[in-house]
Design a protein around this motif. Structure first.
Motif, mmCIF file in Angstrom:
data_model
loop_
_atom_site.group_PDB
_atom_site.id
_atom_site.type_symbol
_atom_site.label_atom_id
_atom_site.label_comp_id
_atom_site.label_asym_id
_atom_site.label_seq_id
_atom_site.Cartn_x
_atom_site.Cartn_y
_atom_site.Cartn_z
ATOM 1 N N LEU B 110 82.653 -93.527 -20.113
ATOM 2 C CA LEU B 110 83.046 -94.867 -20.521
ATOM 3 C C LEU B 110 83.658 -94.829 -21.920
ATOM 4 O O LEU B 110 84.638 -95.500 -22.202
ATOM 5 N N ASP B 111 83.058 -93.994 -22.781
ATOM 6 C CA ASP B 111 83.592 -93.868 -24.133
ATOM 7 C C ASP B 111 84.972 -93.217 -24.136
ATOM 8 O O ASP B 111 85.758 -93.445 -25.046
ATOM 9 N N ALA B 114 87.058 -94.580 -19.363
ATOM 10 C CA ALA B 114 86.868 -94.974 -17.964
ATOM 11 C C ALA B 114 86.370 -96.412 -17.893
ATOM 12 O O ALA B 114 85.698 -96.881 -18.812
ATOM 13 N N THR B 115 86.709 -97.116 -16.792
ATOM 14 C CA THR B 115 86.235 -98.495 -16.669
ATOM 15 C C THR B 115 84.924 -98.566 -15.906
ATOM 16 O O THR B 115 84.199 -99.530 -16.022
ATOM 17 N N ALA B 116 84.618 -97.562 -15.116
ATOM 18 C CA ALA B 116 83.356 -97.578 -14.379
ATOM 19 C C ALA B 116 82.956 -96.154 -14.014
ATOM 20 O O ALA B 116 83.780 -95.239 -14.028
ATOM 21 N N ALA B 133 87.877 -105.459 -8.600
ATOM 22 C CA ALA B 133 87.708 -106.105 -9.913
ATOM 23 C C ALA B 133 88.582 -105.430 -10.961
ATOM 24 O O ALA B 133 89.207 -106.099 -11.785
ATOM 25 N N SER B 134 88.661 -104.090 -10.909
ATOM 26 C CA SER B 134 89.444 -103.363 -11.903
ATOM 27 C C SER B 134 90.927 -103.696 -11.757
ATOM 28 O O SER B 134 91.622 -103.880 -12.744
ATOM 29 N N ARG B 136 92.185 -106.413 -10.510
ATOM 30 C CA ARG B 136 92.387 -107.794 -10.953
ATOM 31 C C ARG B 136 92.508 -107.867 -12.460
ATOM 32 O O ARG B 136 93.443 -108.440 -12.991
ATOM 33 N N SER B 137 91.531 -107.275 -13.167
ATOM 34 C CA SER B 137 91.568 -107.445 -14.622
ATOM 35 C C SER B 137 92.677 -106.604 -15.236
ATOM 36 O O SER B 137 93.201 -106.951 -16.281
ATOM 37 N N TRP B 141 95.354 -108.120 -17.828
ATOM 38 C CA TRP B 141 95.735 -107.504 -19.104
ATOM 39 C C TRP B 141 97.248 -107.472 -19.249
ATOM 40 O O TRP B 141 97.799 -107.782 -20.287
#
Lengths: 530, 147
Positions: B110-111, B114-116, B133-134, B136-137, B141
């Motif tokens: 994540l650091d 990565a988003t998940a 979800a990824s 969509r967001s 963005w």
């Protein structure tokens, strides 16, 4: 064989004795370099500065006497071989010294250059042996942990393949399947899940053994978790026509525990109970508070199974224990479940045990500490045995910019909470633990004992610190607000009662706030915070 | 009115036909994931090592990347770093899907951008949810950020 010690540190305050020891040492075959100090503190400083090959230690020194002397030196310099030179022929003291890790105990009156030289040489050898044993023990544990972690990783890859292709078939993505094929695929998928759970347990047990299990406690209503666990095990109970009941006093106080971990323990116990109960039996889960022990909440899981024998009972929480009579084709896992459960309960400060009557059933009991805001608040809201006049309640909100992803946002919140704890003064301010099992993850409260002016500085720090966190920067915003809460002590009540009143008021305030701002709807028993 | 409905339709269908880059060194897992994603109306491309993952990301401009951590020719963390460093690729959401232990690897992933994070074997429904979800967001963005 190691070289004969070159550097000898003599800790001895009697000049005559010191000269005698020096004489004996110079008479020996091997040249030694002796430095002598009078006090234990000087000796310890000298060891820390340049560790000698061996320490010769007198027990009665100006700054330490008797067993205290070797206890202190062993504590400060555990790796250095110590030989005691004592004036007293005290066998009890000598044994005590050896048990604690001293290498030898010599009587000053009997000292010859030969026995001193030999004792020192053996001391150095034994110490080196101990060191290498300790090192290989650590290496073995490390090796085993690495091995298990590697194995579980390697097992996961083929397991994932089985899972993926079986579920492709099951979902009809490779063409239509018959009802019978569907049943068979379901068995495959169920077994994959079992295998998956075993791999997870293996890693958890390794972590427990090396002290790497972590818990994140918050205050929560245990009954919610018990309901959740029961719901998860219920299908199996229904299948075996086993009644599964919950018995809980509605006024049971909140506990301070990690919801994920406690759920794990509950599922484990209830699942076991159902598994070992014959058709049409019953499993009862009960939550209670005992008058004799009001600081804990007790959870009991009782079944009407065939019970556990008296010989087996003390063993069931041990790693890899399997009931020998249950290996009858009924797969029962690795025998790590109860071991992990015990480790988790212990981490919470609770206990777990079992009682059983053969042929009648078994009852597992564990307890968890009651959450007491009053206890946590005490240092914050009192000053010199008196209640402060006011506190400031700070609310910190993290808000995601976009739809939060699973895992990611939760992790951001957890890290922010860590940072938040570093922004406040310990013992003066208190970061409240999250208020409920399923409460919001991203709203935190701080009870601060300072005035509004200082709170402004604190808020600026909080926003700055958390805002620096890269993942908050890219995925969310942080906001903090504060309000002053005044209270006055009711006359003729004890400080304890006053603190409890304030704790109740603070809880009420926070819960009201959550209700209005987040639409969060806590159940009745959340009000019970004392 | 008519026009608007038509435009919505186009958006909806292009949303579903998002292109996903699968990076995994195990050919069977790659295939299984490809079948699963295609069944959910995603377009897929795949790479089997870190080096070709970056090359393919540049060429294909996927809407999302599913990334394994243990890879030949540059492990998953190196791929994440390269993606972050690139002006044209850093906005692509990356979902890490690995057999490795979450302890240690989840935070690090994540650091690294990565988003998940998912550990194998992952629940397909959860994975698909996070992919949706990824995506969509990520498109949100695109509209709010000045390029």
């Amino acid at each position: 064989m190691a070289d004969f010690p070159q550097q000898v540190l003599l800790i001895e305050d009697n000049p005559g004795d010191a000269d005698l020891v020096r004489l004996r040492l110079t008479e020996g075959k091997t040249p030694v370099d002796v430095s002598c100090v009078n006090r234990l503190s000087e000796g310890i400083a000298s060891i820390e500065n340049t560790p000698p090959a061996v320490v010769l230690l007198d027990l009665n020194l100006p700054d330490s006497h008797g067993s205290e002397t070797f206890r202190r030196i062993l504590e400060k310099a555990p790796g250095v071989p110590v030989v005691i030179l004592s004036g007293q022929d005290d066998e009890v003291l000598a044994m005590k010294a050896i048990h604690q890790g001293v290498q030898d105990y010599l009587i000053k009156g009997d000292l010859t250059s030969r026995n001193l030289e030999r004792s020192m040489r053996y001391a150095v050898e034994r110490q080196a042996l101990l060191r290498s044993l300790e090192m290989s023990r650590k290496q073995q544990i490390e090796f085993k942990n690495q091995f298990l972690s590697h194995v579980s990783h390697e097992l996961r890859t083929p397991l994932t393949c089985i899972h993926q292709y079986a579920s492709l078939l099951f979902d009809g993505l490779s063409g239509p399947i018959s009802p019978e094929q569907r049943d068979h695929l379901q068995v495959i998928l169920k077994s994959v899940n079992q295998l998956h759970a075993m791999i997870r347990d293996l890693l958890e047990a390794t972590r427990a053994e090396s002290g790497k299990l972590r818990i994140e406690p918050r205050c929560l209503a245990l009954v919610d978790l018990v309901r959740q666990a029961i719901a998860m095990v219920r299908p199996m109970a229904v299948e075996n026509r086993i009644t599964l009941e919950l018995e809980a006093d509605p006024h049971i106080p909140l506990v301070y525990a990690d919801p994920d971990r406690v759920l794990e323990v509950l599922i484990n116990l209830i699942d076991n109970a159902v598994k070992f109960t014959p058709l049409e039996g019953s499993v009862n889960v009960k939550l209670s508070q005992q008058e004799t022990d009001p600081e804990f909440i007790y959870v009991t899981v009782s079944d009407t199974g065939r019970g556990i024998s008296a010989e087996a009972l003390p063993l069931i929480f041990e790693r890899l224990y399997q009931d020998p009579e249950s290996v009858d084709g009924n797969r029962s896992g690795l025998g790590l479940g109860l071991y992990i459960a015990r480790e988790l309960v212990n981490l919470h400060g609770g206990r777990i045990w079992a009682a059983s009557q053969p042929e009648l059933g078994t009852t597992f009991t564990f307890n968890l500490p009651v959450y007491s805001l009053a206890k946590l608040l005490l240092p914050v809201i009192t000053n010199e045995q008196r209640l402060r006049e006011s506190i400031v309640l700070v609310r910190v909100d993290l808000k995601p910019l976009a739809t939060p992803f699973r895992g990611n946002w939760k992790e951001v919140c957890r890290e922010s909470l860590e940072l938040l704890r570093r922004c406040v003064f310990i013992d003066k301010d208190l970061v409240l633990p999250a208020m409920a099992t399923n409460g919001p993850e991203d709203t935190f409260y701080v009870v601060a004992s300072t005035d509004m002016e200082h709170v402004d500085i604190m808020i600026a720090r909080i926003v700055e610190q958390i805002g620096v966190l890269t993942r908050v920067k890219s995925t969310g915003t942080v906001r903090a607000s504060a309000r002053r809460v005044e209270f006055s002590a009711t006359p003729e009540t004890t400080l304890e009662q006053q603190v409890a009143q304030v704790a109740g008021a603070v809880t009420e305030l926070v819960l009201n706030d959550l209700r209005t701002m987040n639409g969060f709807n806590p159940k009745e028993n959340y009000g019970n915070a004392n | 009115m008519e026009m608007q409905t038509e435009k919505e339709k186009i958006d909806a269908s292009s949303m579903n036909r998002a292109k996903i880059l699968i990076v995994d060194d195990d050919p069977e897992l790659r295939m299984a994931l490809k079948l699963r994603l295609r069944a959910n109306h995603y377009e897929t491309v795949s790479a089997s090592d870190g080096y070709s993952a970056i090359a393919l990301a540049q060429k294909e401009r996927p809407n999302l990347i599913i990334l394994d951590l243990g890879l030949p020719a540059g492990n998953g963390f190196i791929v994440l770093k390269r993606l972050q460093e690139s002006d044209t690729l850093s906005h692509i959401p990356v979902i890490v899907l690995t057999a490795r232990d979450p302890q240690g690897n989840e935070l690090r992933s994540l650091d690294s951008g990565a988003t998940a994070f998912f550990q194998k074997p992952a629940d397909n429904n959860e994975l698909l949810q996070v992919i949706r979800a990824s995506l969509r967001s990520a498109s949100a963005w695109g509209t709010t950020l000045p390029s």
